[in-house]
Write an enzyme that holds these catalytic residues in place. Structure first.
Site, PDB file in Angstrom:
ATOM      1  N   SER A  15       0.842  -1.188   0.000  1.00  0.00           N
ATOM      2  CA  SER A  15       0.000   0.000   0.000  1.00  0.00           C
ATOM      3  C   SER A  15       0.885   1.249   0.000  1.00  0.00           C
ATOM      4  O   SER A  15       1.679   1.448  -0.910  1.00  0.00           O
ATOM      5  CB  SER A  15      -0.967  -0.048   1.187  1.00  0.00           C
ATOM      6  OG  SER A  15      -2.010   0.885   1.015  1.00  0.00           O
TER       7      SER A  15
ATOM      8  N   LYS B 116     -22.929  16.647   7.322  1.00  0.00           N
ATOM      9  CA  LYS B 116     -21.901  16.820   8.346  1.00  0.00           C
ATOM     10  C   LYS B 116     -21.717  15.584   9.211  1.00  0.00           C
ATOM     11  O   LYS B 116     -20.616  15.307   9.689  1.00  0.00           O
ATOM     12  CB  LYS B 116     -22.233  18.039   9.219  1.00  0.00           C
ATOM     13  CG  LYS B 116     -21.114  18.451  10.167  1.00  0.00           C
ATOM     14  CD  LYS B 116     -19.872  18.864   9.397  1.00  0.00           C
ATOM     15  CE  LYS B 116     -18.765  19.308  10.338  1.00  0.00           C
ATOM     16  NZ  LYS B 116     -17.534  19.651   9.587  1.00  0.00           N
TER      17      LYS B 116
END
Length: 269
Positions: free
Chosen positions: A98, A150
């Protein structure tokens, strides 16, 4: 007379030097002994300049971590290499997976051990759904926001399909950035097998076959084969934090260790 004048030059000619930088552990911005651009920047700066090195070797052992910190470290390596006209060689120990592979691919070539884990070119987001658990405990979740999205992906609320779709889009965009970086750095050395970009990882020899690495080799013998047996090596690495040396941040270090262990576990290590 000419021979006598030339002799001292040969006697005092210095052997070539390669500076080695060890990049070990999880990649994250919060420090705590882990790899971040802020932590490795001074180490890399010294390694590319100290003693006028013929090359810099990166010894990498990382399961990955923050994509942004991986990109920042990789970009710094390329910038220092080009500014100082110093080539970079990467040597993978247990893993360059990764974000660890993102950093490795910043080098001009990559060498691996036959048992090294290489690849995992993908992006992951993981969490927990706890809304049923808090309900059983008689706990009421109260959230007030300004902005419709949010509180997206709130683990204490049922999963919202719109939030998941938005997250999938972001992960796809980030994955493409990773793919573009690897293609730009590895170029024609890649075999063209698109499986290399699906998040899988491979052992060393298969990584070489796929073009993710350039050969099997360990740092010291490979560098001596390239630069000569009289090669001088100097190892650079991030300094341990003062407080950590005296055990004054044990709680933070323990949490960091658990998080890093989880990343290594994904690789079966």
């Amino acid at each position: 007379m000419n021979t006598a004048l030339a002799l001292p030059g040969r006697l005092f000619r210095r052997a070539p030097r390669v500076n080695i930088v060890r990049l070990q552990g999880m990649i994250a911005a919060d420090g705590r002994g882990r790899l971040s651009d802020a932590a490795v920047a001074p180490v890399l700066e010294r390694a590319f300049r100290a003693g006028r090195p013929r090359a810099v070797a990166l010894v990498i052992n990382s399961p990955g971590g923050s994509p942004v910190q991986s990109a920042l470290i990789g970009a710094r390596i390329r910038r220092l290499s080009e500014d100082n006209s110093v080539p970079v060689h990467a040597f993978v120990e247990d893993a360059a997976a990764s974000g660890g592979y993102w950093i490795a691919s910043a080098a001009d070539d990559i060498f691996v051990d036959p048992a090294s884990i290489v690849g995992s070119i993908g992006v992951i987001s993981a969490g927990f759904g706890l809304h049923e658990a808090i309900g059983k405990l008689g706990i009421e979740r109260r959230v007030h926001t300004a902005g419709r999205s949010k509180s997206q992906l709130d683990p204490f609320r049922p999963e919202n399909p719109d939030d998941v779709e938005r997250l999938d889009t972001l992960l796809g965009q980030m994955h493409q950035i990773f793919i573009d970086h690897v293609k730009a750095r590895r170029g024609a050395r890649l075999t063209g097998d698109e499986d290399v970009f699906d998040g899988r990882f491979w052992l060393g020899a298969e990584a070489v076959r796929l073009g993710l690495a350039d050969g099997i080799g360990h740092a010291v013998p490979t560098l001596k084969a390239r630069y000569g047996d009289k090669l001088r090596l100097r190892v650079f690495g991030p300094k341990r934090r003062f407080l950590s040396r005296f055990g004054l941040s044990l709680a933070q270090d323990a949490l960091a260790s658990v998080e890093e262990a989880a990343l290594w576990a994904r690789l079966g290590v």
